[in-house]
Design a protein around this motif. Structure first.
Motif, PDB file in Angstrom:
ATOM      1  N   UNK B 114       0.840  -1.198   0.000  1.00  0.00           N
ATOM      2  CA  UNK B 114       0.000   0.000   0.000  1.00  0.00           C
ATOM      3  C   UNK B 114       0.873   1.244   0.000  1.00  0.00           C
ATOM      4  N   UNK B 115       1.957   1.201   0.780  1.00  0.00           N
ATOM      5  CA  UNK B 115       2.816   2.381   0.849  1.00  0.00           C
ATOM      6  C   UNK B 115       3.417   2.736  -0.505  1.00  0.00           C
ATOM      7  N   UNK B 116       3.686   1.720  -1.328  1.00  0.00           N
ATOM      8  CA  UNK B 116       4.339   2.029  -2.599  1.00  0.00           C
ATOM      9  C   UNK B 116       3.373   2.209  -3.761  1.00  0.00           C
ATOM     10  N   UNK B 117       2.079   2.166  -3.525  1.00  0.00           N
ATOM     11  CA  UNK B 117       1.145   2.286  -4.639  1.00  0.00           C
ATOM     12  C   UNK B 117       0.435   3.635  -4.611  1.00  0.00           C
ATOM     13  N   UNK B 118      -0.291   3.980  -5.682  1.00  0.00           N
ATOM     14  CA  UNK B 118      -0.690   5.368  -5.914  1.00  0.00           C
ATOM     15  C   UNK B 118      -1.304   6.096  -4.724  1.00  0.00           C
ATOM     16  N   UNK B 119      -0.625   7.159  -4.287  1.00  0.00           N
ATOM     17  CA  UNK B 119      -1.206   8.109  -3.369  1.00  0.00           C
ATOM     18  C   UNK B 119      -1.558   7.616  -1.991  1.00  0.00           C
ATOM     19  N   UNK B 120      -1.063   6.466  -1.565  1.00  0.00           N
ATOM     20  CA  UNK B 120      -1.448   5.963  -0.249  1.00  0.00           C
ATOM     21  C   UNK B 120      -0.216   5.664   0.587  1.00  0.00           C
ATOM     22  N   UNK B 121      -0.370   5.802   1.927  1.00  0.00           N
ATOM     23  CA  UNK B 121       0.753   5.596   2.840  1.00  0.00           C
ATOM     24  C   UNK B 121       0.195   5.056   4.149  1.00  0.00           C
ATOM     25  N   UNK B 122       0.655   3.890   4.559  1.00  0.00           N
ATOM     26  CA  UNK B 122       0.138   3.298   5.781  1.00  0.00           C
ATOM     27  C   UNK B 122       0.678   4.044   6.985  1.00  0.00           C
ATOM     28  N   UNK B 123      -0.229   4.548   7.839  1.00  0.00           N
ATOM     29  CA  UNK B 123       0.220   5.256   9.030  1.00  0.00           C
ATOM     30  C   UNK B 123       0.216   4.325  10.230  1.00  0.00           C
ATOM     31  N   UNK B 124      -0.825   3.512  10.379  1.00  0.00           N
ATOM     32  CA  UNK B 124      -0.905   2.669  11.564  1.00  0.00           C
ATOM     33  C   UNK B 124      -1.646   1.387  11.224  1.00  0.00           C
ATOM     34  N   UNK B 125      -1.160   0.275  11.764  1.00  0.00           N
ATOM     35  CA  UNK B 125      -1.838  -1.010  11.594  1.00  0.00           C
ATOM     36  C   UNK B 125      -2.276  -1.476  12.962  1.00  0.00           C
ATOM     37  N   UNK B 126      -3.592  -1.707  13.098  1.00  0.00           N
ATOM     38  CA  UNK B 126      -4.095  -2.153  14.387  1.00  0.00           C
ATOM     39  C   UNK B 126      -5.017  -3.334  14.122  1.00  0.00           C
ATOM     40  N   UNK B 127      -4.614  -4.547  14.554  1.00  0.00           N
ATOM     41  CA  UNK B 127      -5.379  -5.754  14.257  1.00  0.00           C
ATOM     42  C   UNK B 127      -5.713  -5.818  12.780  1.00  0.00           C
ATOM     43  N   UNK B 128      -7.020  -5.695  12.427  1.00  0.00           N
ATOM     44  CA  UNK B 128      -7.319  -5.810  11.008  1.00  0.00           C
ATOM     45  C   UNK B 128      -7.656  -4.471  10.362  1.00  0.00           C
ATOM     46  N   UNK B 129      -7.458  -3.380  11.095  1.00  0.00           N
ATOM     47  CA  UNK B 129      -7.693  -2.065  10.500  1.00  0.00           C
ATOM     48  C   UNK B 129      -6.367  -1.461  10.063  1.00  0.00           C
ATOM     49  N   UNK B 130      -6.374  -0.939   8.859  1.00  0.00           N
ATOM     50  CA  UNK B 130      -5.230  -0.177   8.374  1.00  0.00           C
ATOM     51  C   UNK B 130      -5.657   1.282   8.315  1.00  0.00           C
ATOM     52  N   UNK B 131      -4.854   2.170   8.901  1.00  0.00           N
ATOM     53  CA  UNK B 131      -5.129   3.598   8.755  1.00  0.00           C
ATOM     54  C   UNK B 131      -4.186   4.139   7.700  1.00  0.00           C
ATOM     55  N   UNK B 132      -4.784   4.691   6.650  1.00  0.00           N
ATOM     56  CA  UNK B 132      -4.005   5.017   5.461  1.00  0.00           C
ATOM     57  C   UNK B 132      -4.123   6.495   5.148  1.00  0.00           C
ATOM     58  N   UNK B 133      -2.955   7.126   4.981  1.00  0.00           N
ATOM     59  CA  UNK B 133      -2.965   8.516   4.533  1.00  0.00           C
ATOM     60  C   UNK B 133      -3.098   8.519   3.020  1.00  0.00           C
ATOM     61  N   UNK B 134      -4.165   9.165   2.549  1.00  0.00           N
ATOM     62  CA  UNK B 134      -4.495   9.113   1.134  1.00  0.00           C
ATOM     63  C   UNK B 134      -4.352  10.518   0.572  1.00  0.00           C
TER      64      UNK B 134
END
Lengths: 86, 162, 112
Positions: B114-134
């Protein structure tokens, strides 16, 4: 011909490192400076690769590898420290 | 056992690439070192436990790398377009997506992808939720954002890691 | 073949230049990270891949470097984004949504 193009590429990379140093100097927060440092290192890996070709010494690539490893560790440790979990 | 084997294989490939030759007097020290290191390091690690050693998983790994590389180039064209346009067309935000992947290693791979694909950056991973800066938020709904961001990689990682 | 490789390297260098320009132009830490990670990763991969084409004898070490950059760069940018969020660096005013703030249990865990 090839050497000319590679020299131009080298000049462009050095220019981009110079711009990054500008961000490193003015950066408002610590994280900005760390990002600038990270990108400087990644650019330097490409730069060392080109210099290795131009001076025809494969040993420089080892330096690029070790340099990248050290900067990766440095970034991780600085981030850990800023999160106060070190 | 499987962990030790895969670690050994990775170390061996790195050794061969570093030395750039397959002569016997270079291979033997590499074999011994890789064996000892993989035994010492990997006695109780479990990152590769979920990796399936089947031909199908291998084929999907190759396809996954291919899809990933295309996305990487697309994301860079996107970034270049955004950086060089004078009005700086960004619309950033942090959205949440859910993943169905179970294994930890698969989640790590997903976060990196996700970090290397268009316009997205993983900020935090918690269990099964990904918080993504878009960088260009189109929807803040969990389902829709998930379809937009993670679905195309999830189906490959599902097969590879189960 | 060598010429193609040299042109690849030139493209990579231009992408690195775009990365540094983006670093100056973007308004906040997270957007800078976005641009920095993506553009610098592809720039380095292109430069080194061009060198593989120029000099196939060095392919082993260069491919090792490419894989190394591809594996470590997203990790370091993710760690930096996390650190930036947890020391409460503000997002830019143009931000439209922040889901992580709503579920602030993550922050509580870090505060312990």
């Amino acid at each position: 011909m090839v050497n000319t193009i590679l020299t131009i590429a080298l000049a462009i990379i050095i220019l981009s490192i110079a711009i990054t140093i500008f961000r490193f100097v003015i950066g408002w927060t610590t994280i900005d400076r760390v990002i600038a440092f990270d990108i400087m290192t990644i650019s330097s890996i490409a730069m060392i690769g080109i210099i290795a070709y131009l001076s025809n010494r494969i040993i420089y690539l080892d330096i690029a590898l070790v340099y990248g490893l050290l900067s990766f560790l440095a970034v991780i440790i600085i981030a850990k420290y800023l999160e106060k979990s070190l | 056992m499987k962990n030790i084997f895969i670690t050994f294989l990775i170390l061996m490939v790195v050794w061969i690439l570093l030395n750039n030759s397959v002569q016997i007097n270079i291979l033997i020290p590499g074999l011994i070192t890789a064996f000892i290191v993989s035994l010492l390091v990997c006695r109780q690690c479990e990152i590769f436990t979920d990796y399936k050693l089947t031909p199908k998983a291998f084929a999907y790994t190759i396809i996954f790398l291919f899809v990933f590389f295309i996305e990487l180039i697309k994301s860079n064209l996107d970034v270049i377009k955004r950086v060089l346009s004078p009005s700086l067309p960004i619309n950033p935000g942090i959205v949440e997506v859910k993943t169905t992947l179970k294994s930890k290693f698969a989640r790590m791979m997903l976060a990196n992808t996700i970090t290397l694909t268009p316009g997205t950056l993983t900020v935090e991973v918690k269990d099964e939720s990904f918080f993504i800066h878009w960088i260009d938020v189109q929807t803040d709904d969990i389902e829709k954002a998930g379809n937009e961001i993670v679905k195309k990689f999830e189906k490959y990682l599902e097969v590879i890691y189960g | 073949m060598e010429l193609v490789g040299a042109i690849f390297t030139l493209i990579g260098a231009l992408v690195l230049l775009v990365a540094s320009i983006g670093l100056i132009r973007m308004p906040d830490v997270y957007n800078r990270l976005q641009v920095g990670t993506k553009a610098s990763t592809l720039g380095t991969i292109f430069s080194l891949f061009g060198l593989v084409l120029v000099n196939p004898g060095w392919a082993g070490k260069l491919i090792l470097l490419i894989f190394f950059v591809m594996m470590t760069n997203p990790v370091s940018s993710h760690v930096l984004a996390r650190a930036a969020y947890f020391i409460k660096i503000p997002l830019t005013r143009r931000t439209v949504v922040d889901k992580l703030k709503v579920s602030d249990s993550a922050l509580k865990v870090k505060a312990d």
